[in-house]
Design a protein around this motif. Structure first.
Motif, PDB file in Angstrom:
ATOM      1  N   SER A 244      31.728  47.141  79.568  1.00  0.00           N
ATOM      2  CA  SER A 244      31.227  46.814  78.226  1.00  0.00           C
ATOM      3  C   SER A 244      32.089  47.526  77.189  1.00  0.00           C
ATOM      4  CB  SER A 244      29.778  47.275  78.055  1.00  0.00           C
ATOM      5  OG  SER A 244      28.930  46.619  78.953  1.00  0.00           O
ATOM      6  N   GLY A 245      32.071  46.994  75.976  1.00  0.00           N
ATOM      7  CA  GLY A 245      32.812  47.627  74.897  1.00  0.00           C
ATOM      8  C   GLY A 245      33.550  46.616  74.047  1.00  0.00           C
ATOM      9  N   THR A 246      34.674  47.042  73.506  1.00  0.00           N
ATOM     10  CA  THR A 246      35.436  46.246  72.557  1.00  0.00           C
ATOM     11  C   THR A 246      36.825  45.929  73.102  1.00  0.00           C
ATOM     12  OG1 THR A 246      34.330  47.541  70.838  1.00  0.00           O
ATOM     13  CG2 THR A 246      36.110  46.128  70.128  1.00  0.00           C
ATOM     14  N   VAL A 247      37.247  44.671  72.924  1.00  0.00           N
ATOM     15  CA  VAL A 247      38.604  44.260  73.288  1.00  0.00           C
ATOM     16  C   VAL A 247      39.328  43.849  72.010  1.00  0.00           C
ATOM     17  CG1 VAL A 247      40.036  42.635  74.580  1.00  0.00           C
ATOM     18  CG2 VAL A 247      37.895  43.467  75.573  1.00  0.00           C
ATOM     19  N   ILE A 248      40.360  44.601  71.664  1.00  0.00           N
ATOM     20  CA  ILE A 248      41.138  44.314  70.460  1.00  0.00           C
ATOM     21  C   ILE A 248      42.434  43.614  70.856  1.00  0.00           C
ATOM     22  CG2 ILE A 248      42.408  45.359  68.530  1.00  0.00           C
ATOM     23  CD1 ILE A 248      39.358  45.442  68.173  1.00  0.00           C
ATOM     24  N   CYS A 249      42.659  42.448  70.264  1.00  0.00           N
ATOM     25  CA  CYS A 249      43.865  41.678  70.559  1.00  0.00           C
ATOM     26  C   CYS A 249      44.976  42.088  69.593  1.00  0.00           C
ATOM     27  CB  CYS A 249      43.583  40.183  70.423  1.00  0.00           C
ATOM     28  SG  CYS A 249      45.048  39.178  70.753  1.00  0.00           S
ATOM     29  N   GLU A 250      46.070  42.620  70.150  1.00  0.00           N
ATOM     30  CA  GLU A 250      47.202  43.073  69.341  1.00  0.00           C
ATOM     31  C   GLU A 250      48.348  42.059  69.314  1.00  0.00           C
ATOM     32  OE1 GLU A 250      47.376  47.757  68.948  1.00  0.00           O
ATOM     33  OE2 GLU A 250      48.054  47.107  70.923  1.00  0.00           O
ATOM     34  N   SER A 251      48.082  40.862  69.776  1.00  0.00           N
ATOM     35  CA  SER A 251      49.084  39.797  69.737  1.00  0.00           C
ATOM     36  C   SER A 251      49.471  39.479  68.288  1.00  0.00           C
ATOM     37  CB  SER A 251      48.494  38.544  70.400  1.00  0.00           C
ATOM     38  OG  SER A 251      49.093  37.377  69.898  1.00  0.00           O
ATOM     39  N   PRO A 252      50.707  39.035  68.039  1.00  0.00           N
ATOM     40  CA  PRO A 252      51.078  38.584  66.694  1.00  0.00           C
ATOM     41  C   PRO A 252      50.204  37.425  66.212  1.00  0.00           C
ATOM     42  CG  PRO A 252      53.023  38.829  68.080  1.00  0.00           C
ATOM     43  CD  PRO A 252      51.848  38.982  68.981  1.00  0.00           C
ATOM     44  N   LEU A 253      49.574  36.702  67.142  1.00  0.00           N
ATOM     45  CA  LEU A 253      48.707  35.577  66.760  1.00  0.00           C
ATOM     46  C   LEU A 253      47.265  35.999  66.497  1.00  0.00           C
ATOM     47  CD1 LEU A 253      50.005  32.739  69.139  1.00  0.00           C
ATOM     48  CD2 LEU A 253      50.561  33.144  66.733  1.00  0.00           C
ATOM     49  N   LYS A 254      47.022  37.292  66.556  1.00  0.00           N
ATOM     50  CA  LYS A 254      45.738  37.911  66.195  1.00  0.00           C
ATOM     51  C   LYS A 254      44.513  37.095  66.582  1.00  0.00           C
ATOM     52  CE  LYS A 254      47.530  40.898  62.590  1.00  0.00           C
ATOM     53  NZ  LYS A 254      47.322  41.475  61.264  1.00  0.00           N
ATOM     54  N   GLU A 255      43.861  36.448  65.585  1.00  0.00           N
ATOM     55  CA  GLU A 255      42.571  35.793  65.863  1.00  0.00           C
ATOM     56  C   GLU A 255      42.688  34.636  66.852  1.00  0.00           C
ATOM     57  OE1 GLU A 255      43.556  34.108  61.634  1.00  0.00           O
ATOM     58  OE2 GLU A 255      44.204  35.734  62.929  1.00  0.00           O
ATOM     59  N   TYR A 256      43.834  33.971  66.860  1.00  0.00           N
ATOM     60  CA  TYR A 256      44.003  32.827  67.762  1.00  0.00           C
ATOM     61  C   TYR A 256      44.033  33.283  69.219  1.00  0.00           C
ATOM     62  CZ  TYR A 256      45.135  30.866  63.240  1.00  0.00           C
ATOM     63  OH  TYR A 256      45.071  30.499  61.915  1.00  0.00           O
ATOM     64  N   ASP A 257      44.761  34.363  69.477  1.00  0.00           N
ATOM     65  CA  ASP A 257      44.788  34.893  70.836  1.00  0.00           C
ATOM     66  C   ASP A 257      43.504  35.650  71.178  1.00  0.00           C
ATOM     67  OD1 ASP A 257      47.102  33.762  71.695  1.00  0.00           O
ATOM     68  OD2 ASP A 257      48.329  35.573  71.626  1.00  0.00           O
ATOM     69  N   ALA A 258      42.839  36.223  70.170  1.00  0.00           N
ATOM     70  CA  ALA A 258      41.542  36.876  70.424  1.00  0.00           C
ATOM     71  C   ALA A 258      40.523  35.842  70.904  1.00  0.00           C
ATOM     72  CB  ALA A 258      41.038  37.575  69.165  1.00  0.00           C
ATOM     73  N   VAL A 259      40.552  34.665  70.296  1.00  0.00           N
ATOM     74  CA  VAL A 259      39.669  33.571  70.724  1.00  0.00           C
ATOM     75  C   VAL A 259      40.048  33.112  72.134  1.00  0.00           C
ATOM     76  CG1 VAL A 259      39.026  31.159  70.283  1.00  0.00           C
ATOM     77  CG2 VAL A 259      39.055  32.804  68.399  1.00  0.00           C
ATOM     78  N   LEU A 260      41.343  33.030  72.400  1.00  0.00           N
ATOM     79  CA  LEU A 260      41.813  32.669  73.744  1.00  0.00           C
ATOM     80  C   LEU A 260      41.270  33.645  74.794  1.00  0.00           C
ATOM     81  CD1 LEU A 260      43.743  31.016  75.627  1.00  0.00           C
ATOM     82  CD2 LEU A 260      45.539  32.617  74.980  1.00  0.00           C
ATOM     83  N   LEU A 261      41.336  34.937  74.496  1.00  0.00           N
ATOM     84  CA  LEU A 261      40.803  35.953  75.414  1.00  0.00           C
ATOM     85  C   LEU A 261      39.299  35.802  75.596  1.00  0.00           C
ATOM     86  CD1 LEU A 261      42.754  39.101  74.135  1.00  0.00           C
ATOM     87  CD2 LEU A 261      43.075  37.974  76.342  1.00  0.00           C
ATOM     88  N   MET A 262      38.597  35.616  74.486  1.00  0.00           N
ATOM     89  CA  MET A 262      37.138  35.490  74.536  1.00  0.00           C
ATOM     90  C   MET A 262      36.717  34.271  75.360  1.00  0.00           C
ATOM     91  SD  MET A 262      34.452  35.145  71.338  1.00  0.00           S
ATOM     92  CE  MET A 262      35.158  33.597  70.776  1.00  0.00           C
ATOM     93  N   ARG A 263      37.394  33.151  75.140  1.00  0.00           N
ATOM     94  CA  ARG A 263      37.047  31.919  75.874  1.00  0.00           C
ATOM     95  C   ARG A 263      37.344  32.070  77.366  1.00  0.00           C
ATOM     96  NH1 ARG A 263      39.177  27.545  71.400  1.00  0.00           N
ATOM     97  NH2 ARG A 263      37.314  27.615  70.090  1.00  0.00           N
ATOM     98  N   CYS A 264      38.486  32.656  77.658  1.00  0.00           N
ATOM     99  CA  CYS A 264      38.873  32.877  79.043  1.00  0.00           C
ATOM    100  C   CYS A 264      37.835  33.774  79.747  1.00  0.00           C
ATOM    101  CB  CYS A 264      40.261  33.535  79.078  1.00  0.00           C
ATOM    102  SG  CYS A 264      40.852  33.859  80.741  1.00  0.00           S
ATOM    103  N   TYR A 265      37.430  34.827  79.065  1.00  0.00           N
ATOM    104  CA  TYR A 265      36.429  35.745  79.624  1.00  0.00           C
ATOM    105  C   TYR A 265      35.092  35.053  79.854  1.00  0.00           C
ATOM    106  CZ  TYR A 265      33.270  39.778  79.808  1.00  0.00           C
ATOM    107  OH  TYR A 265      32.299  40.692  80.172  1.00  0.00           O
ATOM    108  N   ASN A 266      34.659  34.263  78.857  1.00  0.00           N
ATOM    109  CA  ASN A 266      33.360  33.576  78.944  1.00  0.00           C
ATOM    110  C   ASN A 266      33.342  32.504  80.025  1.00  0.00           C
ATOM    111  OD1 ASN A 266      32.260  35.154  76.935  1.00  0.00           O
ATOM    112  ND2 ASN A 266      32.737  33.699  75.296  1.00  0.00           N
ATOM    113  N   GLU A 267      34.521  31.972  80.347  1.00  0.00           N
ATOM    114  CA  GLU A 267      34.593  30.906  81.369  1.00  0.00           C
ATOM    115  C   GLU A 267      34.621  31.461  82.790  1.00  0.00           C
ATOM    116  OE1 GLU A 267      38.073  28.795  80.164  1.00  0.00           O
ATOM    117  OE2 GLU A 267      37.064  27.868  78.418  1.00  0.00           O
TER     118      GLU A 267
END
Length: 268
Positions: A244-267
């Motif tokens: 549990s906790g926080t995942v911070i996406c440091e990709s240059p695409l910021k929110e777009y890759d953060a959503v990619l990570l979140m969706r991948c995790y949820n799936e």
């Protein structure tokens, strides 16, 4: 449960307040305030930001100009001052303060470790004296010249009773691509639990991004899909370990890759 967010203001926003709006629209729930070039934010602004973003978890990354193993005492004093300045702002809106402890320079790992540990203790004493309720999180670093491999980071956290920022992308780059599969990532989580206890697994602060490395480790951050870093296996290990906790996406695409990570995790 993991909450996903961006390192800094999302690309599609002009400031932190607009950034909160973007995060909400995308179902993201965290923003790390990036003070890497200097602490630009005023305490009053941080208070208003917290009020506006009540549903967002804010953290902060202290300036990159920090070396708690510097040769000159003035550089150590300035490093401590920058971390305290970050803490004063963060205290008004969040808790987790991420920082890179320093460089080995020409010292042995052991000497660097003891000097850095001593200087972090000085910071902890100052935080207590100022009544600043933040959690210092030394980050696992990506270059072999930097202090911050997984073992010394966890040892430091255990001895000082603080928590780490686990940057899996840095760990991968520092290993020059060797640590890049499910079993390796799962073993890191086991190590964290063994040394720091279950509480550390239930209160993680994680950095993820695509990354490019060379012989000395990290070169630069990349979009997730432009890197060979196996972020999917990181997410699978985190899910299987019930982190549990926080995942911070440091990709240059910021929110777009953060959503990619979140969706991948949820799936998963």
């Amino acid at each position: 449960m993991l909450i996903f967010g961006t390192a800094g203001v999302p690309i599609s926003a002009e400031d932190e307040f607009k950034g909160v709006d973007v995060l909400r629209k995308l179902n993201l729930g965290a923003m790390e305030l990036e003070f890497v070039e200097g602490v630009y934010m005023k305490e009053d602004y941080a208070k208003k930001l917290k009020e506006y973003g009540k549903d967002i978890i804010f953290s902060a990354h202290a300036p990159h100009y920090i070396n708690l193993n510097a040769n000159e005492e003035i550089k150590i004093e300035n490093s401590i001052r920058r971390i305290i300045k970050t803490a004063k702002v963060l205290n008004n809106c969040g808790r987790n303060l991420v920082f890179h402890p320093g460089y080995y320079l020409k010292r042995s790992k052991e000497v660097a470790y003891n000097r850095i540990k001593s200087n972090i203790q000085r910071i902890l004493d100052k935080l207590e004296a100022l009544n600043l309720n933040v959690m210092l999180r030394p980050e696992t670093t990506g270059k072999t010249t930097q202090f911050g491999d997984i073992d010394e980071t966890l040892k430091l956290c255990f001895e000082l009773d603080i928590l780490p920022c686990i940057d899996f992308s840095h760990i991968y780059a520092r290993s020059r691509g060797v640590i890049n599969d499910y079993n390796s990532f799962y073993k890191i989580l086991e190590k964290i639990e063994d040394i720091l206890g279950k509480e550390a697994i239930k209160d993680m602060h994680i950095h993820l991004s695509g990354i490019e490395y060379s012989r000395g480790g990290e070169r630069r951050h990349l979009p997730l899909k432009e890197s060979n870093f196996n972020y999917r296996d990181v997410l699978k290990a985190l899910k299987d370990f019930d982190a549990s906790g926080t995942v911070i996406c440091e990709s240059p695409l910021k929110e777009y890759d953060a959503v990619l990570l979140m969706r991948c995790y949820n799936e998963l």
